[in-house]
Design a protein around this motif. Structure first.
Motif, PDB file in Angstrom:
ATOM      1  N   UNK A  36       0.784  -1.152  -0.067  1.00  0.00           N
ATOM      2  CA  UNK A  36      -0.086   0.058  -0.013  1.00  0.00           C
ATOM      3  C   UNK A  36       0.898   1.274  -0.088  1.00  0.00           C
ATOM      4  N   UNK A  37       2.020   1.379   0.700  1.00  0.00           N
ATOM      5  CA  UNK A  37       2.797   2.375   0.735  1.00  0.00           C
ATOM      6  C   UNK A  37       3.409   2.692  -0.652  1.00  0.00           C
ATOM      7  N   UNK A  38       3.672   1.581  -1.017  1.00  0.00           N
ATOM      8  CA  UNK A  38       4.549   1.714  -2.631  1.00  0.00           C
ATOM      9  C   UNK A  38       3.629   2.333  -3.605  1.00  0.00           C
ATOM     10  N   UNK A  39       2.132   1.794  -3.529  1.00  0.00           N
ATOM     11  CA  UNK A  39       1.250   2.318  -4.310  1.00  0.00           C
ATOM     12  C   UNK A  39       0.760   3.742  -4.035  1.00  0.00           C
ATOM     13  N   UNK A  40       0.769   4.298  -2.611  1.00  0.00           N
ATOM     14  CA  UNK A  40       0.450   5.602  -2.517  1.00  0.00           C
ATOM     15  C   UNK A  40       1.492   6.442  -2.925  1.00  0.00           C
ATOM     16  N   UNK A  41       2.845   6.089  -2.966  1.00  0.00           N
ATOM     17  CA  UNK A  41       4.003   7.027  -3.317  1.00  0.00           C
ATOM     18  C   UNK A  41       4.119   6.960  -4.763  1.00  0.00           C
ATOM     19  N   UNK A  42       3.861   6.010  -5.733  1.00  0.00           N
ATOM     20  CA  UNK A  42       3.768   6.021  -6.998  1.00  0.00           C
ATOM     21  C   UNK A  42       2.777   6.863  -7.426  1.00  0.00           C
ATOM     22  N   UNK A  43       1.486   7.071  -6.776  1.00  0.00           N
ATOM     23  CA  UNK A  43       0.761   7.579  -7.320  1.00  0.00           C
ATOM     24  C   UNK A  43       0.790   9.253  -7.019  1.00  0.00           C
ATOM     25  N   UNK A  44       1.392   9.426  -5.764  1.00  0.00           N
ATOM     26  CA  UNK A  44       1.725  10.821  -5.666  1.00  0.00           C
ATOM     27  C   UNK A  44       2.957  11.568  -6.191  1.00  0.00           C
ATOM     28  N   UNK A  45       3.753  10.593  -6.476  1.00  0.00           N
ATOM     29  CA  UNK A  45       5.155  11.182  -6.891  1.00  0.00           C
ATOM     30  C   UNK A  45       5.320  12.092  -8.092  1.00  0.00           C
ATOM     31  N   UNK A  46       4.139  11.987  -8.944  1.00  0.00           N
ATOM     32  CA  UNK A  46       4.211  12.783 -10.306  1.00  0.00           C
ATOM     33  C   UNK A  46       4.145  14.288  -9.688  1.00  0.00           C
ATOM     34  N   UNK A  47       3.338  14.250  -8.360  1.00  0.00           N
ATOM     35  CA  UNK A  47       3.079  15.746  -7.954  1.00  0.00           C
ATOM     36  C   UNK A  47       4.010  16.291  -6.898  1.00  0.00           C
ATOM     37  N   UNK A  48       4.517  15.332  -6.347  1.00  0.00           N
ATOM     38  CA  UNK A  48       5.520  15.777  -5.101  1.00  0.00           C
ATOM     39  C   UNK A  48       7.189  15.422  -5.526  1.00  0.00           C
ATOM     40  N   UNK A  49       7.099  14.828  -6.479  1.00  0.00           N
ATOM     41  CA  UNK A  49       8.601  14.400  -6.879  1.00  0.00           C
ATOM     42  C   UNK A  49       9.281  13.317  -6.277  1.00  0.00           C
ATOM     43  N   UNK A  50       8.256  12.625  -5.290  1.00  0.00           N
ATOM     44  CA  UNK A  50       8.685  11.502  -4.474  1.00  0.00           C
ATOM     45  C   UNK A  50       8.964  11.908  -3.191  1.00  0.00           C
ATOM     46  N   UNK A  51       8.534  13.114  -2.702  1.00  0.00           N
ATOM     47  CA  UNK A  51       8.724  13.498  -1.315  1.00  0.00           C
ATOM     48  C   UNK A  51       7.421  13.700  -0.566  1.00  0.00           C
ATOM     49  N   UNK A  52       7.017  12.927   0.471  1.00  0.00           N
ATOM     50  CA  UNK A  52       5.681  13.150   0.989  1.00  0.00           C
ATOM     51  C   UNK A  52       6.088  12.993   2.724  1.00  0.00           C
ATOM     52  N   UNK A  53       5.281  13.586   3.334  1.00  0.00           N
ATOM     53  CA  UNK A  53       5.322  13.476   4.740  1.00  0.00           C
ATOM     54  C   UNK A  53       4.633  12.084   5.360  1.00  0.00           C
ATOM     55  N   UNK A  54       5.226  11.864   6.530  1.00  0.00           N
ATOM     56  CA  UNK A  54       4.712  10.705   6.963  1.00  0.00           C
ATOM     57  C   UNK A  54       3.347  10.818   7.340  1.00  0.00           C
ATOM     58  N   UNK A  55       2.896  11.982   7.852  1.00  0.00           N
ATOM     59  CA  UNK A  55       1.264  11.990   8.248  1.00  0.00           C
ATOM     60  C   UNK A  55       0.469  11.898   6.995  1.00  0.00           C
ATOM     61  N   UNK A  56       0.800  12.457   5.932  1.00  0.00           N
ATOM     62  CA  UNK A  56       0.198  12.499   4.573  1.00  0.00           C
ATOM     63  C   UNK A  56      -0.017  10.968   4.225  1.00  0.00           C
TER      64      UNK A  56
END
Lengths: 254, 379
Positions: free
Chosen positions: A102-122
């Motif tokens: 699930x973590x990998x999927x969320x990161x892949x989905x959001x990486x085009x927007x945040x460049x692969x940087x996401x806060x732990x909370x989000x």
């Protein structure tokens, strides 16, 4: 003087070696037999433990964390292999491995927007959303996510945890490989309640040369982590990953 | 009830477990502001700890009768309200000598109130400090809180409910922790024995047969004991059969992703397909390293940047790179993003492919602030 120390040093080593040999004179085979016996008893005990408490591990965040910490203290990794005892008997494996996916999927989905940087909370918020509405699906904690990411690093695909200075502040997860230097992380960590900065702010806070500031900013823009907001008055740089992090902290849904 | 706060050194006691912490929290006595603003609040199984540059304060959970949240308003952020009992034991030295209020409020200036509330409520139900009384003066507060409850008419209804819940859960929770403790003791013994055996093996004072060594390795694997001996898992049956299984699953998937796939991608696909009895990342890696020697149609490949990927064994590297160079030519220039979108591969892999093509002399790079782009090599 030196010769004395040298000889007594050698004597000391010989003494220790002799002691060690003496203690370890039992055959490895004897130890193995002992281990084998304990193993069988342990297996039985683990199975009865599982019968009684398997659900607790799945549902209770604090209990699960306590379990993980005790394993770490003792020196066992319950997540090392799905063929391991812990995984088979308690199902901890499935819990964490599914979380990893699930973590990998969320990161892949959001990486085009945040460049692969996401806060732990989000990340936590989005993973909980992905898990569904049932109570048990929601019982995932920051600790669980961090442990799952620790496992993910083995695959070598660039998952890194960026800790805040002095352990006070936001934890960020980087999911795309790209080496962030100490300057880059210093900038990120300085933005605890904001998601953007100007060159003037950096200059004042860190006292870096313009050259150094430019190098840091250019790299992060290239990597897709940083966006430019040229609103006419002055140029602001902001991290989409931190922008959403702010919204999450403020309690907005994503 | 701020006089219930006491100075502390912040050290965790034996048996105490840290649960969560949150920055930017201020302490209010009732609804009045105090000098203790914007510190770090920590919840443990036994206490609430608060610290900033000047002070470290604690509040035992045993004196918290009830906790609730007050939503953010125009004048303040969300607050956690803890209703405390009036103790009869001697007051411990703390920041406040006396107080007019029955409650303490924690204002969460940087968020985190919801999570903290949920966790503190869980701890108040579990009452773990009763299981393992901490070695300090808080033991006396436990008996006094029970006698106090009768004084609090408004709250007693809620307390009775909590008490009832506690009685039900208490049995299972304390039982669970006790059982867990016993289990861990056993595990610890086995870890120690394993270390002894491993040391002997390493020092070549090893009188074990190869069968016995295999048996030893399987114990380590089952228990999850990290040990250099297990690293050479040559001939480990589980991993070789896993390698075969994965290879056939990946072979199909690779046809859709242009013959190359990152490990995380593979990991997700494999576990999603399995549904249950998922494999661990280590399992994947351990299986992957065996694929080539088993002559399977899929193999592990380590890219120049160190990233690992899966690829079809019969991929022709040169042909592949030539195709990429052709694509770059037809769109004049190419960035990693573009290539990724065009042929449906991850950006990291696309970047590596372009760099590999460059190494072969097929492409030239143009590195600017707008990103890294590649042009056909005219030289």
């Amino acid at each position: 003087m030196r010769r004395g120390v040298g000889i007594s040093g050698i004597n000391q080593q010989l003494l220790e070696k002799a002691k060690f040999n003496e203690k370890g004179s039992e055959l490895a085979r004897d130890h193995l037999d002992k281990l084998a016996k304990q193993f069988e008893t342990f297996r039985d005990n683990l199975e009865s433990f599982a019968e009684k408490h398997k659900n607790e591990i799945k549902k209770d965040i604090a209990f699960r964390r306590q379990f993980q910490e005790m394993c770490a203290t003792v020196g066992v990794d319950p997540l090392a292999s799905s063929k391991g005892f812990w995984s088979q008997a308690l199902g901890v494996g499935d819990f964490y491995y599914e979380l990893t996916v699930q973590i990998v999927e969320v990161c892949v989905a959001t990486s085009s927007q945040n460049g692969g940087l996401i806060s732990l909370d989000e990340l936590l918020l989005r993973v909980r959303k992905a898990r569904g509405k049932s109570r048990s699906a929601q019982d995932v904690s920051h600790d669980d996510i961090l442990r799952a990411i620790k496992k993910l690093r083995i695959l070598g695909d660039g998952f890194t945890v960026i800790e805040p200075a002095n352990n006070q502040g936001r934890i960020l997860i980087q999911s795309i490989p790209g080496e962030l230097s100490m300057d880059h992380t210093a900038i990120l960590n300085s933005l605890q309640t904001r998601s953007s900065f100007t060159v003037e702010q950096l200059r004042e806070q860190f006292k870096w040369s313009d050259e150094r500031i430019k190098t840091a900013i250019d790299f992060m823009i290239k990597e897709g982590l940083l966006w430019i907001d040229n609103n006419g008055r002055n140029i602001e740089y902001y991290f989409p990953g931190l922008f959403t992090a702010q919204r999450v902290t403020a309690g907005e849904s994503v | 009830m701020a006089d219930r706060l006491a100075w502390t050194d912040g050290q965790l006691h034996v048996g105490e477990v840290m649960i969560t912490s949150q920055n930017g929290v201020s302490i209010n006595d009732g609804s009045e502001k105090t000098d203790y603003q914007k510190g770090l609040i920590t919840l443990t199984s036994h206490r609430i700890l608060w610290q900033d540059k000047s002070a470290q304060i604690e509040l035992p959970l045993s004196v918290v009768i009830f906790s609730e949240k007050k939503d953010a308003s125009l004048t303040s952020k969300a607050r956690l309200i803890c209703t405390l009992s009036r103790g009869q034991e001697p007051k411990r030295p703390g920041p406040f000598a006396s107080s007019r209020h029955d409650e303490i409020q924690f204002e969460f200036r940087e968020g985190g109130c919801n999570d903290f509330l949920r966790l503190i409520q869980e701890e108040l139900v579990k009452k773990r400090w009763l299981l393992q009384p901490v070695k300090s003066t808080t033991t006396t507060t436990m008996s006094s809180t029970t006698s106090d409850r009768s004084h609090r008419t408004g709250i007693s209804g809620i307390e009775n409910h909590l008490q009832h819940q506690l009685n039900v859960q208490h049995q299972s929770i304390s039982g669970a922790f006790q059982d867990l403790n016993k289990l861990m003791q056993q595990a610890k013994e086995m870890v120690n024995i394993s270390k002894t055996i491993a040391t002997k093996i390493q020092e070549k004072r090893n009188d074990l047969t190869s069968d016995e060594t295999i048996r030893f390795r399987s114990y380590l694997l089952s228990l999850g004991i990290d040990n250099p001996v297990t690293k050479e898992s040559a001939g480990n049956q589980y991993h070789t059969s896993l390698a075969k299984e994965l290879s056939s699953v990946l072979e199909k998937a690779l046809k859709d992703t242009n013959g190359i796939m990152t490990l995380s991608d593979a990991y997700c696909r494999i576990n999603r397909a399995r549904g249950y009895e998922l494999i661990s990342p280590e399992d994947l890696l351990n299986a992957a390293v065996h694929m080539e020697e088993l002559n399977l149609p899929v193999r592990l490949r380590v890219l120049s940047s160190g990233t690992k990927s899966f690829e079809l064994t019969n991929r022709n590297e040169k042909k592949d790179l030539q195709e990429i160079a052709n694509l770059a030519e037809s769109s004049i220039s190419m960035s990693a993003d573009q290539l990724a979108n065009l042929i449906g591969i991850p950006v990291i892999v696309a970047r590596e492919r372009l760099i590999a093509a460059e190494t072969y002399g097929l492409l030239c790079r143009d590195d600017s602030i707008e990103g890294l782009r590649f042009y056909p090599n005219q030289f």
